[in-house]
Design an enzyme around this catalytic site. Structure first.
Site, PDB file in Angstrom:
ATOM      1  N   ILE A   1       0.828  -1.210   0.000  1.00  0.00           N
ATOM      2  CA  ILE A   1       0.000   0.000   0.000  1.00  0.00           C
ATOM      3  C   ILE A   1       0.863   1.262   0.000  1.00  0.00           C
ATOM      4  CG2 ILE A   1      -1.935  -1.183   1.086  1.00  0.00           C
ATOM      5  CD1 ILE A   1      -1.138   0.072   3.743  1.00  0.00           C
TER       6      ILE A   1
ATOM      7  N   LEU B   1      14.821  -3.829   7.793  1.00  0.00           N
ATOM      8  CA  LEU B   1      14.878  -4.666   6.590  1.00  0.00           C
ATOM      9  C   LEU B   1      15.290  -3.873   5.362  1.00  0.00           C
ATOM     10  CD1 LEU B   1      11.642  -6.750   7.220  1.00  0.00           C
ATOM     11  CD2 LEU B   1      14.010  -7.375   7.750  1.00  0.00           C
TER      12      LEU B   1
ATOM     13  N   GLY C   1       5.547   1.196  10.433  1.00  0.00           N
ATOM     14  CA  GLY C   1       4.677   2.090   9.682  1.00  0.00           C
ATOM     15  C   GLY C   1       3.835   3.016  10.534  1.00  0.00           C
ATOM     16  N   GLU C   2       3.398   2.543  11.692  1.00  0.00           N
ATOM     17  CA  GLU C   2       2.535   3.362  12.532  1.00  0.00           C
ATOM     18  C   GLU C   2       3.262   4.005  13.705  1.00  0.00           C
ATOM     19  OE1 GLU C   2      -1.724   1.159  12.195  1.00  0.00           O
ATOM     20  OE2 GLU C   2      -0.063  -0.070  12.897  1.00  0.00           O
TER      21      GLU C   2
END
Length: 730
Positions: A467, A616, A690-691
């Site tokens: 996304i 990563l 991400g958050e």
């Protein structure tokens, strides 16, 4: 061949630290990046399908009621109109999309303003849009509660330890304050869209979705098909931020229409429909109580919140998630209540819970530091708990202290008690502020198939989505590191339910969950290669397309002998995340300028330091953190859903009036990635990022506003009128 792991214990081997390819963690470009920036990546609404007709949803302008009649004939004679469909299955509430949460709910009754009630299908989009405006309907409407402060609430969550009231009464220093936050929209760039085809008893849908294995089950259940009859494709998704976790009306409507008409049907929500019908973040009302001794060590911690949702919905904005473990304090009260009102469904939006919960705690902590008379960073360092305050579990890893110290150094933080209005430049007051960051860690079951091909290349396949987070890149890097291949020799296929079911993208679970599945598949391939060489797997090194061991080396192409080998990795979370407190931590620092006459706030710079396990891909991780910092600016200063108090409609239902931060709102942003190994988090020692970058940063801006001009604002967003009203007299 399948390799299955249910992770019941930490994996201390840290295998990726001892492989030889050295691509893991590197800041590699996203392999699909060129397609996206050149406009050649195909999104859900962009597929060209012969005979495709267009559908437009018809919505009802009432907050509560029932459609009693839809006159299809009122528009069937209009140019190009094919059908008007009003099946209850296509007009329900969006699904949440995560395991264990409610599926798409069919609805006869209308329960929020703008809820879809029908679909007009025509030969062209313009014809369908025109007809949708002219469908004649009769309906019954009734009064409905709209104000969350004016209805009774029900308790959703409660934790009590010790006696908080007594701790507050006996405290040397205390804070008791109420904050409010407005609701938020996901505001993804790509509108919700679906293109459905029904052929030979199988439904194929191109859709903009985040969690395909769950979405497939939701859609099949919604329209009465078996899962095997449904194929979803979402190779490229233009942002989701929670709004595409579950199927929503356009997916169900396009599917039912295609099945009914026997033709492909495309349904794309308008931007206004996305805002009006897709799930929102709930507004919140939060009370924070902090009790501390003379040195600022917490003896009591209270966090009580009220959120809202529609009647019958199980989701409640998890405002308290990080409050359970972020700081010490033996006397604790955490309570969450839900008010039932008639706005669109409340659900997961951009770091649900912590995004609005941590920022209020961190502003209260700043107030406590001011009362104690110590530096805000030092106050937080003094209150980092040794173990989870509620359940006593040990932390698997924790970079909070390092993030506070290293972030402060990088930012140039001056360790001192805060004294507002210390610096002025013309008509601007200048100030700095900081806050901690915390986010729960989760992993979910995931599968991935990896194939070593005769030419010495590899194929990675899973229904995982990308996304905008970098899934294509990081899954290829995990495979490349394990198989000794350069990224250009690895093909990654995502976003298709015909592929092994991955984790999906949501809740920051994707990298650790699907990355672990790819890792396990590659472990199986390494074992097969070692057996062909007659050596132990741990003696094998794979690098640059060669297998190396103490006795020599051989090209992978020779070992494969013109035949591919494949392995499916199957990862399941287990007790390793049950026996320890597994979370991510960080710190924010911000400098702002506040206009002394208008209250306008400009963020001049921000620094974020984040510890989230193994990195990563340094580029995609940094990009995620930059996005989080940008949303922090929106949370702090600009974003709010505004509802009409009379008829309940959403007033600002487009990107012109719902103010996300734009380029000129976003200053220089600095990101520090604090590398760590969390063996309990996942087999690849990674956690989600991400958050995390969104959880607390708005408080750093709020605290900087106070440091700049003395205004302590308790309502988010901190718009100029609110800042101006909170400024002390000169």
């Amino acid at each position: 061949m399948t390799v299955h792991l249910k992770q019941d214990a930490p994996d201390e081997r840290n295998v990726l630290d001892f492989t030889g390819q050295s691509v893991i963690g590197e800041p590699l470009s996203r392999p699909e990046g060129l397609l996206k920036v050149t406009g050649t990546a195909t999104y859900a609404a962009e597929y060209e399908v012969d005979g495709c007709c267009e559908g437009v949803l018809v919505t009802l302008p009432v907050v509560r009621g029932e459609v009693t009649a839809i006159d299809e004939a009122s528009v069937l004679s209009m140019p190009g109109v094919i059908a008007v469909l009003s099946d209850e299955r296509m007009t329900g509430r969006p699904a949440q999309g995560m395991a264990g949460e409610a599926p798409f709910q069919p609805a006869k009754d209308v329960c929020y303003w703008g809820q879809p009630v029908a679909l007009v299908v025509a030969e062209t989009f313009e014809q369908a849009r025109d007809a949708a405006k002219h469908v004649a309907m009769d309906w019954r409407s009734e009064q409905a509660p709209l104000d969350p402060a004016a209805v009774e609430t029900e308790e959703s969550e409660s934790t009590r330890q010790g006696d908080l009231a007594h701790a507050m009464a006996e405290a040397a220093h205390s804070v008791d304050v109420v904050f409010t936050t407005e609701g938020h929209a996901s505001a993804a760039m790509e509108p919700h869209a679906a293109l459905a085809q029904w052929e030979d008893g199988k439904l194929t849908v191109h859709a903009s979705l985040q969690m395909l294995k769950f979405n497939r089950a939701e859609l099949a259940d919604s329209i009465g098909l078996e899962e095997e009859q449904v194929r979803l494709l979402s190779p490229y998704v233009g942002g989701g931020f929670g709004s595409k976790l579950g199927v929503s009306q356009e997916v169900v409507a396009a599917s039912l229409a295609a099945m009914h008409l026997g033709r492909p049907v495309r349904v794309v929500m308008s931007r206004q429909q996305v805002f009006q019908t897709v799930e929102r973040r709930s507004e919140t009302h939060q009370r924070i109580r902090l009790a501390a001794d003379a040195e600022g060590r917490l003896t009591g911690f209270g966090h009580e919140a009220r959120v809202s949702n529609l009647p019958g919905e199980s989701f409640a904005e998890p405002v308290l998630q990080s409050s359970h473990f972020l700081y010490a304090g033996e006397n604790r009260l955490l309570r969450l209540e839900v008010a039932r009102i008639h706005r669109m469904t409340a659900g997961s939006v951009r770091a649900p819970g912590e995004a609005v919960g941590v920022q209020t705690v961190e502003q209260a902590m700043d107030m406590l530091a001011e009362k104690v008379g110590i530096d805000p960073v030092e106050l937080r360092l003094r209150n980092i708990p040794d173990k989870h305050p509620a359940n006593g579990k040990p932390f698997s890893s924790r970079k909070l202290a390092e993030a506070l110290r290293e972030g402060a150094t990088a930012f140039g933080w001056e360790p001192r008690p805060r004294t507002p209005r210390h610096t002025r430049e013309g008509e601007w007051w200048i100030g700095t502020g900081m806050a901690s960051a915390a986010r729960v860690h989760s992993v979910v079951e995931a599968k991935a198939r990896v194939t070593l091909r005769p030419g010495g290349t590899a194929l990675v396949e899973t229904d995982m989505t990308d996304i905008g987070t970098g899934s294509y890149a990081i899954l290829g890097q995990v495979a490349g590191e394990m198989l000794g291949l350069v990224p250009d020799d690895i093909e990654v296929r995502l976003g298709d339910t015909d592929l092994p079911p991955g984790s999906g993208s949501g809740g920051s679970v994707g990298a650790a969950s699907c990355g672990s599945a790819v890792f396990l598949a590659c472990q199986g391939l390494r074992k097969e290669l070692a057996e062909r060489l007659g050596i132990a797997p741990e003696s094998l090194t794979l690098k640059d397309g060669f297998a190396r061991w103490s006795g020599g080396q051989k090209a992978l192409t020779e070992l494969l002998n013109q035949e591919p080998i494949e392995c499916t990795g199957h990862f399941e979370p287990g007790a390793s995340t049950e026996d320890m407190a597994v979370s991510s931590f960080g710190a924010f620092f911000a400098e702002v300028a506040v206009n002394r006459w208008t209250g306008e706030t400009r963020v001049r710079r921000m620094t974020g330091a984040f510890g989230f396990g193994r990195v990563l891909n340094a580029r995609t991780a940094r990009s995620q953190c930059l996005g989080g910092l940008t949303w922090c600016i929106g949370n702090a200063l600009t974003e709010s859903l505004l509802f009409d108090p009379v008829d309940g409609h959403l007033v600002n239902c487009d990107l012109a009036e719902y103010h996300v931060p734009v380029n000129r709102d976003v200053p220089d942003l600095e990101v520090l990635l604090l590398e760590e190994r969390d063996a309990a988090a996942s087999p690849i020692q990674a956690k989600g990022v991400g958050e995390l970058g969104l959880c607390g940063g708005a408080a750093a801006i709020a605290n900087a506003i106070h440091d700049a001009c003395g205004a302590r604002v308790f309502a988010y967003p901190m718009t100029p009128d609110r800042v101006l009203a909170a400024m002390p007299e000169t």
